[in-house]
Design a protein around this motif. Sequence first.
Motif, PDB file in Angstrom:
ATOM      1  N   LEU C  27       8.726  -1.812  64.489  1.00  0.00           N
ATOM      2  CA  LEU C  27       8.289  -0.916  63.435  1.00  0.00           C
ATOM      3  C   LEU C  27       7.111  -1.539  62.694  1.00  0.00           C
ATOM      4  O   LEU C  27       7.196  -2.649  62.188  1.00  0.00           O
ATOM      5  CB  LEU C  27       9.451  -0.698  62.467  1.00  0.00           C
ATOM      6  N   ALA C  28       6.007  -0.825  62.634  1.00  0.00           N
ATOM      7  CA  ALA C  28       4.859  -1.322  61.893  1.00  0.00           C
ATOM      8  C   ALA C  28       4.927  -0.738  60.495  1.00  0.00           C
ATOM      9  O   ALA C  28       4.821   0.459  60.304  1.00  0.00           O
ATOM     10  CB  ALA C  28       3.569  -0.883  62.581  1.00  0.00           C
ATOM     11  N   LYS C  29       5.094  -1.634  59.508  1.00  0.00           N
ATOM     12  CA  LYS C  29       5.245  -1.147  58.140  1.00  0.00           C
ATOM     13  C   LYS C  29       3.862  -1.064  57.491  1.00  0.00           C
ATOM     14  O   LYS C  29       3.411  -1.992  56.847  1.00  0.00           O
ATOM     15  CB  LYS C  29       6.167  -2.075  57.357  1.00  0.00           C
ATOM     16  N   ALA C  30       3.233   0.056  57.681  1.00  0.00           N
ATOM     17  CA  ALA C  30       1.874   0.176  57.158  1.00  0.00           C
ATOM     18  C   ALA C  30       1.853   0.306  55.648  1.00  0.00           C
ATOM     19  O   ALA C  30       0.962  -0.210  54.984  1.00  0.00           O
ATOM     20  CB  ALA C  30       1.188   1.380  57.796  1.00  0.00           C
ATOM     21  N   VAL C  31       2.810   1.014  55.110  1.00  0.00           N
ATOM     22  CA  VAL C  31       2.932   1.088  53.656  1.00  0.00           C
ATOM     23  C   VAL C  31       4.332   0.592  53.320  1.00  0.00           C
ATOM     24  O   VAL C  31       5.318   1.157  53.765  1.00  0.00           O
ATOM     25  CB  VAL C  31       2.735   2.533  53.141  1.00  0.00           C
ATOM     26  N   ASP C  32       4.379  -0.491  52.550  1.00  0.00           N
ATOM     27  CA  ASP C  32       5.634  -1.207  52.424  1.00  0.00           C
ATOM     28  C   ASP C  32       6.224  -1.152  51.025  1.00  0.00           C
ATOM     29  O   ASP C  32       6.607  -2.157  50.464  1.00  0.00           O
ATOM     30  CB  ASP C  32       5.366  -2.663  52.825  1.00  0.00           C
ATOM     31  N   GLY C  33       6.318   0.008  50.464  1.00  0.00           N
ATOM     32  CA  GLY C  33       6.916   0.113  49.136  1.00  0.00           C
ATOM     33  C   GLY C  33       5.868   0.194  48.040  1.00  0.00           C
ATOM     34  O   GLY C  33       5.557  -0.774  47.372  1.00  0.00           O
ATOM     35  N   VAL C  34       5.299   1.376  47.888  1.00  0.00           N
ATOM     36  CA  VAL C  34       4.271   1.553  46.859  1.00  0.00           C
ATOM     37  C   VAL C  34       4.802   2.508  45.798  1.00  0.00           C
ATOM     38  O   VAL C  34       5.342   3.559  46.122  1.00  0.00           O
ATOM     39  CB  VAL C  34       2.981   2.134  47.484  1.00  0.00           C
ATOM     40  N   SER C  35       4.648   2.122  44.551  1.00  0.00           N
ATOM     41  CA  SER C  35       5.040   3.015  43.459  1.00  0.00           C
ATOM     42  C   SER C  35       3.862   3.192  42.534  1.00  0.00           C
ATOM     43  O   SER C  35       3.199   2.222  42.172  1.00  0.00           O
ATOM     44  CB  SER C  35       6.205   2.408  42.670  1.00  0.00           C
ATOM     45  N   LEU C  36       3.598   4.413  42.173  1.00  0.00           N
ATOM     46  CA  LEU C  36       2.515   4.653  41.225  1.00  0.00           C
ATOM     47  C   LEU C  36       2.679   6.024  40.602  1.00  0.00           C
ATOM     48  O   LEU C  36       3.416   6.860  41.105  1.00  0.00           O
ATOM     49  CB  LEU C  36       1.147   4.560  41.917  1.00  0.00           C
ATOM     50  N   GLY C  51      -6.877  -2.325  56.900  1.00  0.00           N
ATOM     51  CA  GLY C  51      -5.567  -2.835  57.272  1.00  0.00           C
ATOM     52  C   GLY C  51      -4.656  -3.033  56.080  1.00  0.00           C
ATOM     53  O   GLY C  51      -3.512  -3.428  56.241  1.00  0.00           O
ATOM     54  N   SER C  52      -5.164  -2.736  54.891  1.00  0.00           N
ATOM     55  CA  SER C  52      -4.319  -2.930  53.722  1.00  0.00           C
ATOM     56  C   SER C  52      -3.328  -1.794  53.562  1.00  0.00           C
ATOM     57  O   SER C  52      -2.417  -1.875  52.769  1.00  0.00           O
ATOM     58  CB  SER C  52      -5.195  -3.028  52.475  1.00  0.00           C
ATOM     59  N   GLY C  53      -3.558  -0.738  54.298  1.00  0.00           N
ATOM     60  CA  GLY C  53      -2.619   0.375  54.200  1.00  0.00           C
ATOM     61  C   GLY C  53      -3.118   1.497  53.315  1.00  0.00           C
ATOM     62  O   GLY C  53      -2.437   2.495  53.136  1.00  0.00           O
ATOM     63  N   LYS C  54      -4.323   1.349  52.772  1.00  0.00           N
ATOM     64  CA  LYS C  54      -4.776   2.369  51.832  1.00  0.00           C
ATOM     65  C   LYS C  54      -4.999   3.717  52.483  1.00  0.00           C
ATOM     66  O   LYS C  54      -4.641   4.762  51.931  1.00  0.00           O
ATOM     67  CB  LYS C  54      -6.039   1.904  51.101  1.00  0.00           C
ATOM     68  N   TYR C 232      -2.715  -4.727  49.481  1.00  0.00           N
ATOM     69  CA  TYR C 232      -2.880  -5.700  50.541  1.00  0.00           C
ATOM     70  C   TYR C 232      -1.618  -5.692  51.396  1.00  0.00           C
ATOM     71  O   TYR C 232      -0.521  -5.697  50.864  1.00  0.00           O
ATOM     72  CB  TYR C 232      -3.117  -7.095  49.961  1.00  0.00           C
ATOM     73  N   GLY C 233      -1.797  -5.652  52.709  1.00  0.00           N
ATOM     74  CA  GLY C 233      -0.632  -5.734  53.599  1.00  0.00           C
ATOM     75  C   GLY C 233       0.381  -4.639  53.361  1.00  0.00           C
ATOM     76  O   GLY C 233       1.564  -4.826  53.559  1.00  0.00           O
ATOM     77  N   PHE C 278      -7.110 -13.609  57.983  1.00  0.00           N
ATOM     78  CA  PHE C 278      -7.028 -12.243  58.501  1.00  0.00           C
ATOM     79  C   PHE C 278      -5.883 -11.493  57.854  1.00  0.00           C
ATOM     80  O   PHE C 278      -4.932 -12.101  57.380  1.00  0.00           O
ATOM     81  CB  PHE C 278      -6.799 -12.273  60.017  1.00  0.00           C
ATOM     82  N   PRO C 279      -5.954 -10.172  57.881  1.00  0.00           N
ATOM     83  CA  PRO C 279      -4.852  -9.389  57.318  1.00  0.00           C
ATOM     84  C   PRO C 279      -3.566  -9.659  58.076  1.00  0.00           C
ATOM     85  O   PRO C 279      -3.612 -10.018  59.264  1.00  0.00           O
ATOM     86  CB  PRO C 279      -5.292  -7.933  57.520  1.00  0.00           C
ATOM     87  N   PRO C 280      -2.449  -9.522  57.399  1.00  0.00           N
ATOM     88  CA  PRO C 280      -1.183  -9.899  58.015  1.00  0.00           C
ATOM     89  C   PRO C 280      -0.726  -8.891  59.068  1.00  0.00           C
ATOM     90  O   PRO C 280      -1.124  -7.741  59.065  1.00  0.00           O
ATOM     91  CB  PRO C 280      -0.211  -9.915  56.844  1.00  0.00           C
ATOM     92  N   ASP C 281       0.117  -9.371  59.951  1.00  0.00           N
ATOM     93  CA  ASP C 281       0.719  -8.514  60.967  1.00  0.00           C
ATOM     94  C   ASP C 281       1.724  -7.597  60.288  1.00  0.00           C
ATOM     95  O   ASP C 281       2.629  -8.056  59.607  1.00  0.00           O
ATOM     96  CB  ASP C 281       1.441  -9.435  61.960  1.00  0.00           C
TER      97      ASP C 281
END
Lengths: 330, 348, 354
Positions: C27-36, C51-54, C232-233, C278-281
């Motif tokens: 599973l590639a967690k492109a967005v890993d828990g964003v709250s806004l 690659g930050s997921g934005k 990031y990540g 580099f950006p993280p895996d």
Amino acid sequence: MNEEQEINADEVTNDSQASEEETNISDSAQLEVSEFADKKTLGFGFWLATFWLVLISFLAVFSPILPFKDADKNYIAYEQKENPLTGKVQERPVQPPYAPSGEHWLGTDQDARDILSRTVEGARISLAVGALTALFGMIVGGTLGMIAGYFKGILDKIVGAIFLVVLSFPGLILAILIVALLDRSLLTISVTLGILGVAPIGRLARAQTLSFSEREFVMAAETLGAKKSRILIKELLPNVLIPMSTLAMLVIAVAIVGEGTLAFLGLSVQNSATWGKLILTGSGLSTLESSPWVAFVPMGFLFLTVASFNYLSDRIRDYFDVRDIFVTRD
Amino acid sequence: MLFFREWGKKAVPKPIRRLIGLLGLLTIVSMVTFGAMNFLGDPLFNILGPVAADVDNPESLKAIEEAKAQYHLDKSLPERWARWAWDFVRGDFGVQFSSSGQPPVSDLIKERLPRTLELMAVAQIIAVSLAIPWSVLAASRANRRTDKISTITAFAFVSIPSFAMAVILFYFFSVQWDLLPDTYTATDPFWGISHDHRLIQLILPGFTLGIGSAAAYQRLLRTDLITTLQQDFILMAKSKGVSKRRVLYSHALRPSLFSMITLLAINIGFMIGGSLVVEQFFRIPGIGSAVVEATLREDFPVVLAIVMIVSAGFMVFNYLADYLYTLIDPRVRNEDTSKPRKITSMGM
Amino acid sequence: MLHETDSADNILELSDYRVGFRTERGLAKAVDGVSLSLKRGSTLAIVGESGSGKTVLNRGIMGLLGANIIEGGSAKFQGEELVNTNRQKFWGTKMAMIFQDPMTSLNPVMKVGNQVSEPLRLHQGMSRKEARDRTVELFTLVGIPEPAKRFGEYPHQLSGGMRQRVMISIALAIEPDILIADEPTTSLDVTVQKYILDLLVDVQSKSNMSMVIITHDLGVARGRADEIMVMYGGRIMEKAPSETVFQEMKHPYTQALLSSIPRLNDPKHTRLTPIEGFPPDIVDGPQGCKFAARCKYAQDTCLTLTPEETTIDTHTYFCHFPVGTDAGSEALKSNEDKGFTAAGLRIKSKGEVV
């Protein structure tokens, strides 16, 4: 692995089934890996097609010694019937064609000839035409193409002109012309169809030769002082053969179809059964109505064979990743 | 020599040069055909029948001499060709050797060519009407079951020769279900929906010819559609709230049609000669069946004329196909149109 | 963990929002828990590297990601939950998106005018003529010269700047409640950039449209955005009102981003300070803080423990050793003395990373 699996399984319900119904448009993320996987293995269909071709070739080649019925004999069946005039019971012939039965596995045609045997006979000629055509095309076309591609210059232009002329001819008409004017032998038909195949094969051979001759191993051979003919044969030929074979298979398919077409116009090989002829025999209005198998059996064989060749050609091309340019004549 | 070549290249733009090349090709085709027929056959026999062989009979001899004079059969082959060619380009196609009264070939052409063109038009319309929805369906469900089935189907249809197709369709639609007529009558009116109208009579043969094309178009169009559907502007269209169907037909289809249209053009050219079998089977008096009959009767002028027409048609459509891009692709329309574009699968 | 505002005022509320892709490796967690939360009428700038997921975040919110994804958490638009729903009804009406590259986002074989008038005819029921007039109006508004003529032209006939303006016209035509602009100015030159951004802000203020701008350029964010969020990540690193970010940044990544921007009045031959690494895996990512591998301040804690949220007033950040705090300064100094960070990143003295 990563214990911080924070995505709660309960919340994860994006069932791809449900989404399939909703958003059917493929997105960039969506090209399944399987699409690429397909190209790397030969696949079930490939072996199926190969099996069929091997089978039919075997039957064709060995038919004389295989226990098929005589293809030309009229197997008229008799039955006891009451003569309407005299009231006496006599033996009368049953009107052919006969439906498939234990006696004739694929039935008979209007002259009570066994269809299975005739179809196998037909395979012999049709496949022979295909093979000869491809052979002729490969030898003549391949040679011309390779010469053109390797030596370039004026030779290339001459060969190119020849190809162009051949390609510009309405193929079928030319075939009809030649066969009608000359004779209707196996050889003539094969050579005629072969001439038509020379151009696409030749073009391919030329293109492949051109691209290969620029490669290092050829230049290496040249600098080592190898004779041009040696290079042609030892270095280029093996490489050019694979793409040519895929094309050759297509040519065989087209040739079999071509023979069928000629047969349908009454112009096929004399005195022999071919698939085209068999289909023609079965295509009359009344025959189709009462006994469709007469036409459909040979048609089925034809289709399976042609489709197998087409499919094999496609598969091999994908597998070896051949990029070729050739004129498609469906 | 080199100077002339260079000057020629500058003075005459590429499309024109190609045209000239095609004319040259046509000329060669006519020479080859002419030569083949005269070399392999005997025109005298066709004109006079068995009389031609009857050299002992003085009357026959007279007829032979007359025929020879009239048709210049005593002259050399190149000269005969030149005579023929000169007449041909002025519109005189000669006379039909093997028809009684020897009517001009052009009559035959005038009678028969429209029949073939009708058939072709119906066939291609059917082909395109089938191919587009078929491809859209397959592309929108790419690699899933629907797509896999339609790919196999398309492949199967491409592998069925036209005569077999004719028999199959005839069997189902005419023989078994009696839905469509089984004869074609050239004198019937065209527009109408009964069995006595040519439009209906052409459905079966049109379908026979067209289904193979449809399968070929489908394979091309589907691939191009799939490529197009991955482009950003499709996502953009979706984000504007455009419905799936509209995205497919109004946004994705147009940019994907190029390869198919090119093949269409080539097919039309090819079909002029390729409709032979279908014409024979369904007994449509077009130029395809005309050339078959003429060949069997060794009627040279007819064969020559038809070969020329078919070759010319084929070449013209091929030529057009190369330049089709410049007409329909708005990106190219405004650019340098003197170069024929390479046919890439997307042109993007 | 959100702002102390009235929920009804928030047009967009994300709570632990997640997006994952199924890949061969997992599973590639492109967005890993964003709250806004995004207040109605305000602008949020999301800043991050590739690659930050934005982009995934934004397309995820829109619902444009396709069927191979897994969505989790909550994303509410005007109070309505979006996650795992079909958002088609919002597209072209309440939600609109501007894509990054106008050359590929416009249909090359369709006239630009028709591409703008399409949503007008589809969703606002305008007739052909009405839509055309409105489109020409919009073209004038965004500064496209000879608007009537441009209507019938194709994308390749326009310059990059004009194409982007066409894209903006599409967004304006829709009159959305929320506009998501993915790198709207990246492919443009500087003067055009300014014009476009000013235009967007102008429109926004007039219609109270909410906006999310994605960019990798902090300069673009400054002055145009009410709030800046640094990603990031797949996670948030820092989130605050824009001036706060610039003046009181707390996260080392933000600091690194800021210092990597070359300034006009830097002396000649000043070395650029890129962020090494580099950006993280996103499949098999690191434990703990995602940025630790490239962070000058990294300590052992950073490698094992995910930083928790710290919120002071309107400023949120996720860091164990924030910039400007005692803990942070000590951490940095200790790393400089040692010569490398807990993650093995080499540091020269004076804060320069080798």
